[in-house]
Structure formats: structure tokens, C-alpha cells
Enzyme design. Structure first.
Site, PDB file in Angstrom:
ATOM      1  N   ASP A  42     -47.411   2.095 -22.063  1.00 53.80           N
ATOM      2  CA  ASP A  42     -48.169   0.913 -23.014  1.00 53.80           C
ATOM      3  C   ASP A  42     -48.538  -0.198 -22.199  1.00 53.80           C
ATOM      4  O   ASP A  42     -48.550  -1.290 -23.041  1.00 53.80           O
ATOM      5  CB  ASP A  42     -47.344   0.704 -24.129  1.00 53.80           C
ATOM      6  CG  ASP A  42     -47.882   0.188 -25.337  1.00 53.80           C
ATOM      7  OD1 ASP A  42     -47.125  -0.280 -26.156  1.00 53.80           O
ATOM      8  OD2 ASP A  42     -49.171   0.328 -25.456  1.00 53.80           O
ATOM      9  N   LYS A  87     -54.269  -0.304 -19.197  1.00 52.85           N
ATOM     10  CA  LYS A  87     -54.732   1.144 -19.239  1.00 52.85           C
ATOM     11  C   LYS A  87     -55.170   1.735 -18.078  1.00 52.85           C
ATOM     12  O   LYS A  87     -55.154   2.774 -17.831  1.00 52.85           O
ATOM     13  CB  LYS A  87     -55.759   1.319 -20.500  1.00 52.85           C
ATOM     14  CG  LYS A  87     -55.084   0.568 -21.630  1.00 52.85           C
ATOM     15  CD  LYS A  87     -53.802   0.763 -22.129  1.00 52.85           C
ATOM     16  CE  LYS A  87     -53.308  -0.125 -23.124  1.00 52.85           C
ATOM     17  NZ  LYS A  87     -51.814  -0.053 -23.361  1.00 52.85           N
ATOM     18  N   ASP A 143     -49.606   5.442 -24.941  1.00 48.23           N
ATOM     19  CA  ASP A 143     -50.294   4.974 -26.137  1.00 48.23           C
ATOM     20  C   ASP A 143     -51.744   4.674 -25.686  1.00 48.23           C
ATOM     21  O   ASP A 143     -52.177   4.616 -24.704  1.00 48.23           O
ATOM     22  CB  ASP A 143     -49.474   3.710 -26.571  1.00 48.23           C
ATOM     23  CG  ASP A 143     -50.175   2.849 -28.134  1.00 48.23           C
ATOM     24  OD1 ASP A 143     -50.043   1.794 -28.135  1.00 48.23           O
ATOM     25  OD2 ASP A 143     -50.784   3.620 -28.830  1.00 48.23           O
ATOM     26  N   GLU A 173     -52.963   0.336 -34.132  1.00 47.14           N
ATOM     27  CA  GLU A 173     -52.145  -0.464 -34.995  1.00 47.14           C
ATOM     28  C   GLU A 173     -52.829  -1.321 -35.923  1.00 47.14           C
ATOM     29  O   GLU A 173     -53.599  -1.858 -35.629  1.00 47.14           O
ATOM     30  CB  GLU A 173     -51.085  -1.083 -34.018  1.00 47.14           C
ATOM     31  CG  GLU A 173     -51.782  -1.977 -33.140  1.00 47.14           C
ATOM     32  CD  GLU A 173     -51.783  -1.369 -31.509  1.00 47.14           C
ATOM     33  OE1 GLU A 173     -51.919  -0.007 -31.705  1.00 47.14           O
ATOM     34  OE2 GLU A 173     -51.670  -1.770 -30.696  1.00 47.14           O
TER      35      GLU A 173
HETATM   36  O1  LIG Z   1     -53.705  -4.072 -23.382  1.00 47.73           O
HETATM   37  C1  LIG Z   1     -52.884  -3.399 -23.886  1.00 47.73           C
HETATM   38  N1  LIG Z   1     -51.578  -3.329 -23.658  1.00 47.73           N
HETATM   39  C2  LIG Z   1     -51.205  -3.775 -22.314  1.00 47.73           C
HETATM   40  C3  LIG Z   1     -50.781  -5.354 -22.576  1.00 47.73           C
HETATM   41  C4  LIG Z   1     -50.569  -5.987 -21.181  1.00 47.73           C
HETATM   42  C5  LIG Z   1     -49.550  -5.379 -20.159  1.00 47.73           C
HETATM   43  C6  LIG Z   1     -49.104  -6.221 -19.112  1.00 47.73           C
HETATM   44  N2  LIG Z   1     -48.144  -5.400 -18.292  1.00 47.73           N
HETATM   45  C7  LIG Z   1     -46.949  -4.938 -18.641  1.00 47.73           C
HETATM   46  C8  LIG Z   1     -46.424  -4.274 -17.703  1.00 47.73           C
HETATM   47  N3  LIG Z   1     -47.434  -4.201 -16.759  1.00 47.73           N
HETATM   48  C9  LIG Z   1     -48.467  -4.593 -17.128  1.00 47.73           C
HETATM   49  C10 LIG Z   1     -53.255  -3.003 -25.570  1.00 47.73           C
HETATM   50  C11 LIG Z   1     -54.415  -3.337 -25.948  1.00 47.73           C
HETATM   51  C12 LIG Z   1     -54.760  -3.056 -27.262  1.00 47.73           C
HETATM   52  C13 LIG Z   1     -55.920  -3.581 -27.997  1.00 47.73           C
HETATM   53  C14 LIG Z   1     -56.551  -2.674 -28.729  1.00 47.73           C
HETATM   54  C15 LIG Z   1     -57.935  -3.054 -29.467  1.00 47.73           C
HETATM   55  C16 LIG Z   1     -58.478  -4.369 -29.158  1.00 47.73           C
HETATM   56  F1  LIG Z   1     -59.615  -4.733 -29.872  1.00 47.73           F
HETATM   57  C17 LIG Z   1     -57.435  -5.275 -28.410  1.00 47.73           C
HETATM   58  C18 LIG Z   1     -56.358  -4.887 -27.984  1.00 47.73           C
HETATM   59  C19 LIG Z   1     -53.749  -2.205 -28.112  1.00 47.73           C
HETATM   60  C20 LIG Z   1     -52.549  -1.719 -27.444  1.00 47.73           C
HETATM   61  O2  LIG Z   1     -51.908  -1.087 -28.417  1.00 47.73           O
HETATM   62  C21 LIG Z   1     -52.520  -2.162 -26.167  1.00 47.73           C
HETATM   63  O3  LIG Z   1     -50.855  -1.794 -25.909  1.00 47.73           O
HETATM   64 MG   LIG Z   2     -50.354   0.156 -26.877  1.00 45.94          MG
END
Ligand SMILES: O=C(NCCCCCn1ccnc1)c1cc(-c2ccc(F)cc2)cc(O)c1O
Ligand SMILES: [Mg+2]
Length: 208
Positions: free
Chosen positions: A141, A144, A163, A193
Site C-alpha cells: 500500500d 505504486k 491495494d 476508499e
Molecule cells: O499513494 C498512495 N499511497 C502511498 C503513500 C505514500 C507511501 C510512502 N511510502 C511508505 C513506504 N514506502 C513509501 C495512495 C494514494 C491514493 C489516492 C487515490 C486517488 C487520489 F486522487 C489520490 C490518492 C489512494 C491510496 O489508497 C493510496 O495508498
Molecule cells: Mg492505498
């Protein structure tokens, strides 16, 4: 200066959830995100699919990539037996600070080990640092574009659950796990979500 979204989410947990009651923490975050301010937790709809996969796998060791505010960390930890271990990696220190407090408010700190850093650096060190050679379940998660390279670093774990395979999407990962003979992959259709936008989880069983 203005508070951050994770800080406002934590305040909602501390205001509306009962300390030591993980279900009330999950409920408080879902209500905050649905009625006050959207945030990128896996959420209640995909969260139920996550719960069912965790219960089915019944893992002794779980690796979560991407803690954010600890919502899915709490959901997973609540389903684990007391001696099980959940290691969660978070790159962003501001997220980690909040997640630690959310996990503590839910009373799950015993089962959870939050490690700050990049998955690309930390995954190869898992063996020596945590004495875990492979994980029974990995929840992806995080960034991506890191799903595929990190999955390749972990070709010893048994079940991957990813996810956001549709939104924001991870097309190279999806193509790989769906076409590789090393995996049996299954798509759980759901929604992004707290929205009506399509998204889903991909469960991929490593065939060894
Ligand atoms: O980017 C996401 N997650 C990573 C966050 C940073 C991780 C940092 N990290 C941690 C460990 N190694 C690196 C994410 C984004 C969205 C989303 C969907 C639509 C939208 F318009 C905007 C955003 C929905 C999610 O469910 C997500 O998980
Ligand atoms: Mg997510």
C-alpha cells in the site's frame, strides 16, 4: 502554522475513539474520512476484503508496505494472535509519528513494529535485522511504482495483497502477477476508499 491532515485524523481518533478499543479507532477514522476530510486509508469497503484475506491466511508474520496513519495496521493487528508479528514500513517520518500514536491508541503496539525507511533498502535487510526470512502475508500500500520491484525482492513470501491496483493503479505489477507462472492471482473489485470510483485489491499467492 496549519495542522496536517494526519494530525487532524489523529485528533479525531483521540476525540471519538475509546483508548484500547481498535474497532472504535477504525470507526472514528472511517467517519472522519467519509464526513470531514478524505484521506488515503484503505477504508471500510476494501478493509473488509483485507480482513477476510488476513483471517483466511491466518499469518504468523505480516509485512505492510506503507503505514500512512496506521489504519490498515490496526485492522490487521486486531485479527492476529498475540504471538504474531506485524512489521510495517513507512518512508515519511511525519506519517510515522502519527501512525505510532494511532496504533498506541488502539492498544496494538505489542504486535506492531513500525520501521521508518525505504522498502527498497529495508526489505533485503529483513532477514538479518528482524530474523524473518519470509512473510506469510505482505500488504502492499505504498508508492505504486514500488509494488513490482519490491515484490521481486520478496519472491519468498507466500501471499501478496495489493491495494489500489486500479486507482491510482499499478499496471506493471498487475501485469506481472497476473501473467507470471510463479503466482496465482485474484482480483477483488471494490471502490476507492470513501468514494464511488472503481478500485480493488489483488491477491497473489506465490507458488514457489
Ligand atoms: O499513494 C498512495 N499511497 C502511498 C503513500 C505514500 C507511501 C510512502 N511510502 C511508505 C513506504 N514506502 C513509501 C495512495 C494514494 C491514493 C489516492 C487515490 C486517488 C487520489 F486522487 C489520490 C490518492 C489512494 C491510496 O489508497 C493510496 O495508498
Ligand atoms: Mg492505498
Amino acid at each position: 502554522t496549519r495542522s496536517t491532515r494526519p494530525q487532524r485524523l489523529l485528533a479525531a481518533v483521540q476525540k471519538n475513539a475509546t483508548r484500547g478499543d481498535p474497532r472504535s479507532v477504525v470507526k472514528a477514522i472511517d467517519e472522519f474520512c467519509r464526513y470531514t476530510e478524505w484521506a488515503m486509508n484503505v477504508g471500510d469497503e476494501k478493509g473488509c476484503i483485507l480482513d477476510s484475506v488476513v483471517s483466511e491466511v491466518n499469518p504468523a508474520t505480516v509485512l505492510e508496505l506503507g503505514t500512512y496513519c496506521g489504519y490498515s495496521t490496526v485492522r490487521i493487528a486486531t485479527l492476529l494472535p498475540p504471538d504474531a508479528k506485524l512489521i510495517t514500513l513507512e518512508f515519511n517520518p511525519d506519517f510515522a509519528v502519527i501512525a505510532r500514536q494511532v496504533i498506541a491508541w488502539a492498544g496494538q503496539e505489542e504486535k506492531v513494529h513500525l520501521v521508518e525507511g525505504s522498502s527498497g533498502d529495508l526489505i533485503p535487510k529483513m532477514k538479518e535485522q528482524f530474523g524473518v526470512k519470509s512473510f506469510d502475508l505482505v500488504f502492499l500500500d505504498h508508492w505504486k511504482d514500488r509494488y513490482l520491484p519490491d515484490a521481486k525482492l520478496m519472491e519468498a513470501g507466500s501471499v501478496l495483497l495489493a491495494d489500489n491496483v486500479i486507482c491510482p493503479g499499478s499496471p506493471d505489477y498487475l501485469d506481472y502477477v497476473r501473467n507470471s507462472p510463479k503466482y496465482r492471482s485474484q482480483y477483488f473489485k471494490s471502490h476507492l476508499e470513501y468514494t464511488k470510483v472503481e478500485d480493488g485489491l489483488e491477491k497473489s499467492v506465490f507458488l514457489g
